[in-house]
Design an enzyme around this catalytic site. Structure first.
Site, short mmCIF file in Angstrom:
data_model
loop_
_atom_site.label_atom_id
_atom_site.label_comp_id
_atom_site.label_asym_id
_atom_site.label_seq_id
_atom_site.Cartn_x
_atom_site.Cartn_y
_atom_site.Cartn_z
CG ASP A 190 34.83 46.95 40.75
OD1 ASP A 190 33.91 46.38 41.35
OD2 ASP A 190 34.69 48.04 40.15
CD GLU A 196 31.52 43.33 40.77
OE1 GLU A 196 30.50 43.69 41.38
OE2 GLU A 196 32.27 44.12 40.16
#
Length: 594
Positions: free
Chosen positions: A298, A332
């Site tokens: 993330d 990401e």
């Protein structure tokens, strides 16, 4: 029969024919008989073993366990002993836990396998701070304990059982991990007051960012942790404010994107060598205990690049030392340009990233109705990703997600009026582009059941199990009369069946998974986009029509004898010159004989 009904008929034929030769075309009666039972595509059973399988063989399913299915109601309220990780359960609120868990996900593995899914990527499952403000950590991104499973989702043994069950089906399991931040525990006296319960910041709701220059000159925030929260993070070193940047909230630009708090979440100081070692050790431990097949990471662009260049190889090598030779990590990076995205796979030593550039190109062509040259420009930038150990073929592609919203929602709010048939056709075409162009496809949970949503973030995180959220249940789902108040695991849903067909094609024709891609044709208006995938001297021609009218084009090809895998409206060929005529919002796939 209108143009979209024609397209629906083509899709049904595709389900039956898949990779059949022309001589295998069946009668209408045979087609009707075959359609009586939903098709399944257990492609994981026919692929190489999960442990040694190349990542480019995968079809991902991205799932939020809390919103999938409740397999164990006894864990709905989380921990029975840790106050910070209990409560937050309210299935009528889109901001709270709904009860889905790891046991429920395990029960539905056959549903995923039969759709052609080979890899499951879950939102973060480590123990969260149950409540922050008026919302809960149902999504998993407010981690307190980087070593333990969130009790709302189950136990460590539940997770091991899920992984074992997936591996028994030759499927992989990926964890979503976070290195950028932890839950919001550290407070600043200048913003939160002495007790952390009042607001003194100059900007409402925002603790103004202090630059590196300000910090170097002694202009810093006074940090503190509220009584009772001094030791709630694990590992223990994460409780010390000195291991965080403490510079206020990010403005999402410039240096604040790396050094600022992500919406108040405690921004970990990944410049600190002790932190780098500590986080490497933490995630080595996770790999050692649970043996996942890889990580999605993330908020990668909010961490300094030097951290990733050290972290990524260390985790991969550790996994290999444990007998996981194909351990794979993708990050990401919320950016749409290959020039920026590729820095993280080259300089940052990451194996792959989520291809936001692909999502943007599909959005522009199928939602904004720009020319197919947008796709051509995207793929022309693939050379940026090429280095010693990775290239664009390893990028992870998608059309919508839990942050930006579902692709069906983007269609729903587009400035162009369209009926349900056209929306379904555009969704199917977006899926075909995702499966058959370079990269590894990701299906966002619920998309296969026609989920739409009201927007991004919380509004795109509906329940697959019967929902009690009013704003979910008033949605007009695509391809069904159901709502999210019903259980939505319908294997006869036309979008589920469309993905079954795509997965079977993906299996039957390896070049569609990992063949070299080359551009053939694009145009500046909605219409045709053509490209080839070539592997071991076997070439496939893929042609998509993004327009709402029939489109025809002639291509001069190096190969000859293109036979249909997925039928076009019309195709002629002579001496390497191929003419394709495509119906609106459809696609065709042809395989060359020589």
């Amino acid at each position: 029969m209108n143009k979209y009904n024609k397209l629906a008929f083509i899709s049904l034929c595709t389900l039956i024919l898949w990779a059949c030769e022309p001589s295998d075309v069946r009668s209408a009666a045979q087609v009707d008989a075959r359609l009586a039972q939903p098709k399944v595509a257990k492609i994981s059973e026919q692929l190489p073993p999960y442990l040694t399988r190349d990542i480019r063989e995968e079809v991902f399913y991205f799932v939020m366990p809390d919103r999938f299915i409740n397999g164990d109601k006894s864990n709905d309220n989380g921990s029975k002993t840790l106050v910070e990780s209990q409560g937050g359960f309210d299935p009528s609120s889109k901001s709270h836990y709904h009860g889905g868990d790891i046991i429920g996900l395990k029960e539905k593995l056959p549903y995923l396998q039969e759709m052609g899914i080979t890899s499951i990527w879950m939102t973060p499952i480590m123990r969260n701070q149950a409540m922050q403000g008026d919302s809960s950590g149902y999504h998993g991104y407010w981690v307190l304990d980087f070593t333990a499973i969130d009790p709302h989702l189950g136990s460590a043994q539940d997770l091991k059982d899920l992984i074992d069950a997936a591996h028994a089906l030759n499927m992989k399991v990926f964890f979503d991990i976070i290195a950028n931040h932890s839950a919001d525990v550290i407070k600043f006296k200048e913003c939160h007051g002495e007790d952390g319960k009042q607001w003194l910041g100059e900007t409402e709701g925002l603790c103004d960012y202090k630059t590196l220059e300000q910090v170097a000159n002694g202009d810093t925030y006074s940090t503190f942790v509220s009584p009772g929260s001094e030791d709630i993070k694990t590992p223990q070193w994460l409780n010390d404010p000195k291991f965080y940047h403490n510079q206020g909230d990010s403005t999402w630009e410039g240096e604040s994107a790396i050094y600022g708090d992500f919406a108040g979440l405690d921004d970990i100081d990944t410049d600190n060598p002790e932190v780098v070692k500590g986080l490497i050790d933490v995630f080595k431990g996770v790999v050692s205990e649970f043996k996942p097949d890889g990580f999605r990471i993330d908020t990668v662009k909010h961490v300094n690049m030097e951290f990733w260049s050290e972290f990524s190889p260390a985790i991969v090598e550790h996994a290999k030392s444990l007998g996981i030779p194909q351990f794979f990590m993708f990050g990401e990076v919320y950016d749409f340009t290959p020039e920026v995205l590729s820095q993280f796979t080259t300089t940052g030593n990451m194996q792959s990233i989520l291809d936001f550039g692909f999502q943007s190109a599909v959005f522009q062509t199928l939602v904004e109705r720009k020319g197919t040259d947008v796709l051509a420009m995207l793929f022309a930038g693939d050379h940026h990703y090429k280095d010693a150990d990775s290239d664009a073929s390893q990028l992870v592609t998608f059309t919508g997600n839990h942050d930006m919203g579902r692709f069906a929602h983007l269609l729903d709010v587009a400035k162009f009026e369209m009926d349900e048939a056209e929306k379904l056709a555009r969704v199917k075409l977006s899926n075909a582009l995702m499966y058959f162009s370079r990269g590894i496809p990701v299906v966002y949970y619920g998309d296969e059941q026609g989920f739409v949503g009201d927007g991004h973030d919380k509004d795109s995180r509906q329940d697959m199990m019967p929902s009690l959220v009013a704003s979910f249940n008033d949605d007009d789902l695509l391809g069904t009369d159901k709502t999210t108040a019903d259980s939505n695991f319908d294997q006869s849903h036309e979008l589920y069946q469309d993905l079954v067909a795509l997965a079977q094609l993906y299996l039957d024709h390896p070049a569609l998974r990992n063949g070299q891609q080359a551009q053939v044709y694009a145009q500046s208006t909605p219409g045709l986009y053509a490209f080839t995938r070539t592997l071991d001297n076997k070439q496939y021609l893929i042609v998509a029509n993004t327009a709402t009218t029939d489109q025809s084009q002639t291509f001069t090809m190096n190969y000859q004898g293109y036979e249909p895998v997925v039928l076009a409206k019309d195709k002629t060929e002579q001496d390497g010159v191929v003419t394709i005529n495509l119906a609106p919002l459809s696609y065709a796939v042809f395989k060359a004989k020589k």
